[in-house]
Every structure is written in C-alpha cells, then in structure tokens.
Scaffold this active site. Structure first.
Site: not given
Length: 292
Positions: A64, A52, A178
């Site tokens: 994010h 991530h 992401c």
C-alpha cells in the site's frame, strides 16, 4: 491449460463480486477467506471518515501507499493533519508476526505490511471493478468501486511489487493517495492532466459534496421544499462522481511501469532544477547588491 483455468476462475470471481455489489450500497465487506492475490482491498478509518487502500499480494501481505515518514515506519494517512500517529492508524510500531512487515525503500511511501497491521482494528472490504453504471451510481460513498475493468491478478501483483521497489512519487491527499496507487496497480491507468482531484473516488467524493451543493444552488430556488432540494443536490453529487471515475474520464491512458518510473524521475528532476535555479538567481542578486 493452466492459464485458461486461472482466467476462468478470475472471470467467475469477478461475476460473484458484481452480484454482491448490487446488495451493498455503502461498501463491499468481505471475509479474509474470500480475498485473492491481486485484489484491491481497503478498510475504513476514523469512524468511516476515510478509507485506506492497498493491494493484497498473497501470503497475508498487502502493498500500500502512505505518506513518507522520516526515520520511522510509514503509516497510512488520508488526512495527516488529523491522523498522524501509529496508534490512530491501527499499525503497531513493531509487528509481532512478520519481521518484514513495514518494509519500504528509503524515501518511498510504498510499504509492505501484513494484513493484520494493514487492517488495524478495522474490517476488510473489497474494491469492485467493472461494475454497471446503475450499481456505481447507487453507491452512497465514493472510493468503493469503479466502472473501469481490472487487469489480470498477475499483472496487478507485478505492478505492486515493482512500485514497492521503485516508489510511486510523492503522496498527496487529493492528487496521489493510497486509492490512486491501488487503482494504478489494478488498471495501469493514469490521468494525462492534473485536474486537482487525482483518480480516486474518495478524493472526488470530498470535492463532490461541497461542489454539488454549490452548483445546485440555482436549482434549489426552483425545487419545491427540502425534499426537492435534497434530490437536486444528490443528483449533482452522483453526476460529479460519475464523470470523475477513472473508467469514464477521457484524460486517462495506459502507462507502463517503466514509463511511470521515468515520469516520476523527470518530475523530481524538474523540481530540483527549478529549486537550484531559484537558489542561483537569489545568490546572483545578493552578489550584485554587495557590489553596489
């Protein structure tokens, strides 16, 4: 004078990161004291299944991009079909440290989190920019570095904070995830064509493994034994990663934040128009049927 000194420090930091990249073939693990505002950071999830990504904006905060969640905190998810709960993402329902942790605009997947919640139980890694081709190809895993150069930290933070207020479109695991968000914040680059694999190395890696195995099948017939077969497959995999890197692809252009917002709006309006037109056609057909 201050701008010159900041630019010099930025260049020195980039050189240090490039030197470190030559030692880590998987990814670039760092300590918290090493990251600076404007850095692209990431953490591995689900036993290195996926990572991530986000932009560190200073003050122990990270911006994010996540899949949107209705009436709840947005949580990070590279594959929501298997990872869908806050416990698996390592993000608590309520942050005990920062009241604004988890802030996001309605209908937006761009989230402001504290560093602790962003990392969950994972370690901290730094995504590297401007790496030499030899270093890029030596990396075992995609989604850890790029040949593309990063813009200045101030520009990166401005993009991240702008997108926190205006969104980054709809989350898509392969085309707009992401890592794509962090890459745009760092470089301002977007692809002109929808190639189905976004701009991220992580998505390209997922496509690259089966694709390289498939494309290398004819060569495997000529390869002598399992070692030769593995070498051919690995070569195809590296080649696929290289040609899909945002620093190499020919279909990317620099897009300003304002143009990005308008492009997203136009895309959404087109979707609405198409949906409305479809509904109108259905209604008209129903009326005609009733008349008959």
């Amino acid at each position: 004078m201050e701008n010159g000194e900041e630019q010099g420090e930025w260049e020195c930091a980039r050189e240090r990161k490039t030197e470190r990249s030559e030692m880590g073939l998987l990814s670039n693990k760092v300590e918290r004291a090493e990251i600076k505002p404007g850095d692209h950071i990431y953490t591995w999830r689900a036993v290195y299944t996926y990572a991530h990504h986000g932009i560190y904006v200073g003050g122990n905060k990270v911006v994010h991009f996540t899949r949107k969640k209705d009436n709840s905190r947005a949580i990070d998810s590279f594959d929501s079909s298997s990872i869908s709960s806050s416990s698996s993402s390592g993000v608590p329902a309520v942050c005990p440290t920062f009241p604004d942790c988890g802030f996001h605009q309605p209908n937006s997947g761009v989230v402001l989190s504290c560093l602790d919640c962003f990392l969950g139980n994972g370690s901290l890694y730094s995504f590297e920019y401007g790496v030499p081709t030899s270093v890029f190809l030596a990396k075992v895993r995609g989604g850890t570095c790029t040949i593309a150069e990063s813009d200045s930290p101030d520009t990166v933070i401005n993009r991240a904070m702008h997108l926190l207020q205006n969104g980054f479109g709809n989350y898509d695991v392969f085309e707009n995830n992401c890592e794509d968000f962090a890459l745009y914040c760092k470089t301002g680059l977007l692809s002109l064509e929808e190639l189905g694999s976004g701009r991220s190395g992580q998505a390209s890696s997922l496509f690259g493994v089966p694709l390289s195995a498939l494309l290398s099948m004819p060569f495997k017939l000529l390869a002598a034994g399992p070692v030769g077969m593995a070498t051919v497959t690995a070569g195809m995999y590296c080649a696929n990663r290289y040609i899909t890197d945002i620093g190499v692809r020919k279909d990317v252009v620099k897009v300003s934040m304002e143009d990005l917002a308008s492009n997203i709006s136009v895309r959404h309006s087109r979707g609405t128009i198409t949906e409305n037109s479809s509904d109108a056609t259905t209604n008209a057909a129903s009326i005609e049927e009733e008349k008959r």
